[in-house]
Design a protein around this motif. Structure first.
Motif, PDB file in Angstrom:
ATOM      1  N   ASP A 189       0.857  -1.193   0.000  1.00  0.00           N
ATOM      2  CA  ASP A 189       0.000   0.000   0.000  1.00  0.00           C
ATOM      3  C   ASP A 189       0.889   1.239   0.000  1.00  0.00           C
ATOM      4  O   ASP A 189       1.657   1.451   0.949  1.00  0.00           O
ATOM      5  CB  ASP A 189      -0.889  -0.026   1.238  1.00  0.00           C
ATOM      6  CG  ASP A 189      -1.769   1.219   1.349  1.00  0.00           C
ATOM      7  OD1 ASP A 189      -1.953   1.894   0.327  1.00  0.00           O
ATOM      8  OD2 ASP A 189      -2.258   1.491   2.459  1.00  0.00           O
ATOM      9  N   PRO A 190       0.828   2.071  -1.038  1.00  0.00           N
ATOM     10  CA  PRO A 190       1.726   3.240  -1.105  1.00  0.00           C
ATOM     11  C   PRO A 190       1.494   4.251   0.012  1.00  0.00           C
ATOM     12  O   PRO A 190       2.418   4.991   0.378  1.00  0.00           O
ATOM     13  CB  PRO A 190       1.416   3.842  -2.490  1.00  0.00           C
ATOM     14  CG  PRO A 190       0.055   3.337  -2.834  1.00  0.00           C
ATOM     15  CD  PRO A 190      -0.055   1.989  -2.209  1.00  0.00           C
ATOM     16  N   GLU A 191       0.282   4.295   0.555  1.00  0.00           N
ATOM     17  CA  GLU A 191       0.000   5.290   1.597  1.00  0.00           C
ATOM     18  C   GLU A 191       0.556   4.875   2.958  1.00  0.00           C
ATOM     19  O   GLU A 191       1.052   5.715   3.710  1.00  0.00           O
ATOM     20  CB  GLU A 191      -1.512   5.519   1.696  1.00  0.00           C
ATOM     21  CG  GLU A 191      -2.115   6.144   0.442  1.00  0.00           C
ATOM     22  CD  GLU A 191      -3.602   6.404   0.605  1.00  0.00           C
ATOM     23  OE1 GLU A 191      -4.131   6.140   1.712  1.00  0.00           O
ATOM     24  OE2 GLU A 191      -4.232   6.863  -0.367  1.00  0.00           O
ATOM     25  N   THR A 192       0.458   3.591   3.282  1.00  0.00           N
ATOM     26  CA  THR A 192       0.913   3.135   4.601  1.00  0.00           C
ATOM     27  C   THR A 192       2.285   2.471   4.554  1.00  0.00           C
ATOM     28  O   THR A 192       2.939   2.315   5.592  1.00  0.00           O
ATOM     29  CB  THR A 192      -0.092   2.134   5.193  1.00  0.00           C
ATOM     30  OG1 THR A 192      -0.136   0.968   4.354  1.00  0.00           O
ATOM     31  CG2 THR A 192      -1.480   2.742   5.272  1.00  0.00           C
ATOM     32  N   GLY A 193       2.727   2.063   3.342  1.00  0.00           N
ATOM     33  CA  GLY A 193       3.997   1.344   3.224  1.00  0.00           C
ATOM     34  C   GLY A 193       3.909  -0.080   3.753  1.00  0.00           C
ATOM     35  O   GLY A 193       4.938  -0.743   3.928  1.00  0.00           O
ATOM     36  N   LYS A 194       2.696  -0.552   3.976  1.00  0.00           N
ATOM     37  CA  LYS A 194       2.507  -1.910   4.502  1.00  0.00           C
ATOM     38  C   LYS A 194       1.859  -2.797   3.451  1.00  0.00           C
ATOM     39  O   LYS A 194       1.293  -2.320   2.468  1.00  0.00           O
ATOM     40  CB  LYS A 194       1.633  -1.868   5.765  1.00  0.00           C
ATOM     41  CG  LYS A 194       2.268  -1.074   6.909  1.00  0.00           C
ATOM     42  CD  LYS A 194       1.350  -1.033   8.122  1.00  0.00           C
ATOM     43  CE  LYS A 194       1.995  -0.260   9.266  1.00  0.00           C
ATOM     44  NZ  LYS A 194       1.113  -0.201  10.466  1.00  0.00           N
ATOM     45  N   MET A 195       1.953  -4.106   3.666  1.00  0.00           N
ATOM     46  CA  MET A 195       1.311  -5.049   2.761  1.00  0.00           C
ATOM     47  C   MET A 195      -0.205  -4.847   2.778  1.00  0.00           C
ATOM     48  O   MET A 195      -0.794  -4.593   3.824  1.00  0.00           O
ATOM     49  CB  MET A 195       1.635  -6.488   3.174  1.00  0.00           C
ATOM     50  CG  MET A 195       3.107  -6.848   3.111  1.00  0.00           C
ATOM     51  SD  MET A 195       3.411  -8.566   3.633  1.00  0.00           S
ATOM     52  CE  MET A 195       3.003  -8.464   5.381  1.00  0.00           C
ATOM     53  N   VAL A 196      -0.823  -5.002   1.620  1.00  0.00           N
ATOM     54  CA  VAL A 196      -2.271  -4.912   1.529  1.00  0.00           C
ATOM     55  C   VAL A 196      -2.873  -6.182   2.134  1.00  0.00           C
ATOM     56  O   VAL A 196      -2.453  -7.310   1.837  1.00  0.00           O
ATOM     57  CB  VAL A 196      -2.720  -4.738   0.070  1.00  0.00           C
ATOM     58  CG1 VAL A 196      -4.233  -4.923  -0.057  1.00  0.00           C
ATOM     59  CG2 VAL A 196      -2.303  -3.373  -0.454  1.00  0.00           C
TER      60      VAL A 196
END
Length: 634
Positions: free
Chosen positions: A109-116
């Protein structure tokens, strides 16, 4: 690229499955973008419908308390239940179990930098007002079995072997777990069967140290399962495999190893849900490390197959809140089991002919169930040499596991299931069969010693419950200490094909009645399961196994050599005769391939089954002859 972090949301407990709590949790974790509704059909397939998480957030009450989504009968295996002209199947959320979040390591996820993440919602499948799925059958079976056991215990007033009175029991509980064995390999690279077989015989791999990306993937998988609260107990090498090799760049090549991962037990329904999660995590983590995973029961013929030993236990909660194992006797050094334990084991063994079609319902499963690979083919148990000396016999079907220092751990290890066994259906069947034996044992008024004698009887001895001409217990090596004829006589002739296995439903109506008692596992559901299994058997044989065999036969060519002799020419002639018998029609003969196709076209399953056994034997003979021929050419 592994990006699992401790602060991700991995599991939502049943106590948190309220609109208010769910909304808070999902709002705090915007990386969870999707919700997926997981129902389990009779083949054990889990559905995976990707729906934006906003659908759940916008209509939480409907999703939680009414229905979550719809599917149709053409997308799930419910033959004879949901037809094409009556195909609507509703999915209803199960609020009694853990909900897990499945993360995509390839989608950040580009906004959170975490895996979707995708929230996986365990569901029941509802058709025309009735629940028609494996999860629901297991849930209701466990409820029914618990109620019936408690009723039977209270009717007797005292249960031999138990230290507490039945009137003190508040609730009966199931305790279950599965072990997952699997093979891993580097893509496009294979290792010879001869190398794998010799390594197995010399026991070079069992409990050996993992290396390279296999070690990394195994450690990561175990660690991640801990994040989900599964309390993994160990990951280790199994008996199959060879040591990988290092290339010039320090990368592992020619990996082909068998591994196992174990985790803590739970109640029956949660244990089956946990297994699906574990398989998903294992596949994803090993893939991220450049390794393919196979859950086939017998991915390589001639080498150890992969089982999924399924543990079956029973416990109770007393009115003072304490947990007791119902199978453990009050004195662990005096008795092997309580009356409940003896009854449960006898019930499973006596009725196993109609459990077997549920446990082993694929051709792949029967490739594993062969003598010599620690694979159980006989309906028999082992208790141990003496109650105060726990031991293990790995050649039997149902093993008793006991720990003198931990009575809570007593359970049965069912050794026949494999990773493609429908664990929901298998557990439901195990517990229904156990209930039948428990009722018989408690109603007999017999002591633990007398129940042990019943279980230990010799063929020809009368029993109050078990069949006269059968033997149900052996402390010997079932494969080494009995001939083929003795095994079939004492323990029953094992089926060799899916069709032979499914015929038990018609051959043993009194045992089918044990499974369908209580009107939960209805006859129509067993018929649906059987129909699906036979469709898959026929399709696999015609569309996969025969084409694979044909490719092997075609690849066998005569080898030109100046050193060839008359012996070589004679060997090739024998090879060629077998090739024609298996794969080529002539003016005077019809190949086995064509005979099988014609048998299915005529709905002659008996003939198709017998021809399959002949085909497998001929292919094994052919491959052995061709290897001898080829290896003699210089």
């Amino acid at each position: 690229m592994i990006m699992y972090e401790k602060d991700l949301l991995y599991v939502i407990k049943p106590s948190e499955l309220t609109p208010e709590t769910l909304r808070v949790l999902l709002t705090q974790h915007p990386e969870i973008k999707f919700v997926s509704f997981m129902g389990i059909d009779f083949a054990g397939n889990d559905t995976d419908e990707k729906v934006p998480i906003s659908a759940l957030l916008d209509d939480m009450d409907t999703m939680l308390y009414s229905h979550t989504a719809q599917t149709d009968g053409s997308s799930v295996v419910l033959p004879g239940v949901a037809s094409l002209n009556d195909a609507r199947v509703d999915m209803v959320a199960d609020l009694s179990v853990n909900w897990f979040v499945d993360y995509n390591m390839d989608h950040i996820d580009p906004e959170t930098g975490k895996m979707v993440g995708t929230l996986r919602v365990p569901c029941f499948l509802k058709h025309n007002g009735e629940f028609v799925d494996s999860r629901y059958l297991l849930k209701e079976t466990l409820r029914y079995v618990g109620d019936e056991i408690l009723k039977a215990m209270k009717a007797e007033g005292k249960v031999p072997g138990l230290a507490f009175a039945p009137e003190d029991v508040e609730k009966i509980t199931s305790t279950s777990a599965t072990e997952l064995e699997f093979w891993v390999k580097t893509p496009t690279e294979d290792v010879s069967t001869e190398a794998l077989s010799s390594s197995q015989i010399m026991q070079e791999q069992y409990w050996a140290r993992t290396r390279g990306n296999v070690r990394t993937a195994l450690e990561q998988a175990v660690e991640i399962l801990g994040y989900y609260g599964l309390e993994p107990e160990m990951g280790h090498k199994e008996v199959g495999g060879v040591r990988g090799q290092l290339d010039a760049n320090g990368n592992m090549t020619h990996v082909n190893e068998q591994l196992e991962i174990d985790w803590k037990y739970s109640n029956g329904l949660q244990a089956a849900d946990n297994e699906i999660l574990v398989r998903t995590i294992v596949k994803e983590v090993f893939r991220a490390n450049g390794l393919e995973v196979s859950f086939l029961a017998k991915p390589i013929v001639g080498v150890a197959g992969s089982g999924e030993h399924t543990h079956v236990g029973l416990g109770c909660i007393t009115k003072d809140g304490k947990f007791y194992n119902l199978m453990s006797p009050a004195d662990m050094t005096k008795d092997f089991l309580s009356a409940v334990g003896f009854g449960a084991l006898m019930g499973i063994l006596k009725n196993y002919e109609v459990l077997n079609p549920i446990v082993s319902c694929t051709t792949d499963a029967f490739k594993r169930l062969k003598p010599g690979f620690e694979a159980p083919i006989c309906i028999v148990t082992s208790l141990g040499i003496a109650p105060d000396v726990p031991s293990r016999n790995r050649t039997i079907l149902a093993g008793l596991i006991r720990d003198l220092d931990n009575p809570k751990a007593t359970r049965f290890e069912m050794r026949a299931p494999n990773p493609f066994t429908n664990t929901y259906m298998a557990l439901a069947g195990f517990y229904m069969a156990a209930l039948d034996g428990i009722k018989a044992a408690l109603g007999s008024g017999k002591s633990c010693d007398e129940l042990c004698a019943e279980l230990s009887k010799k063929p020809g001895e009368e029993g109050f419950y078990l069949e006269k001409d059968r033997q149900y217990r052996s402390e010997n090596d079932v494969f080494e200490d009995y001939t083929d004829e003795e095994r079939s006589k004492f323990f029953g002739a094992p089926p060799a094909t899916v069709w032979e296995n499914c015929k038990a439903f018609d051959a043993y109506p009194e045992k089918v009645a044990v499974l369908t008692a209580g009107d939960i596992i209805k006859p129509v559901y067993l018929k649906s399961f059987e129909t699906g299994a036979l469709i898959r058997w026929q399709t696999e044989l015609l569309k996969h196994i025969i084409p694979d065999y044909r490719a092997k036969v075609v690849s066998m060519k005569p080898v030109a050599s100046e050193s060839s002799t008359a012996w070589d020419d004679g060997m090739w002639q024998r090879v060629q005769e077998l090739r024609v018998q298996i794969a080529k029609d002539t003016d005077t003969s019809t190949s086995l391939f064509t005979q099988i196709a014609k048998a299915f076209a005529a709905d002659d399953f008996d003939k198709a089954s017998n021809l399959q056994k002949t085909l497998d034997a001929k292919m094994e003979e052919l491959e052995g002859l061709y290897n001898d021929y080829k290896n003699n050419i210089l």
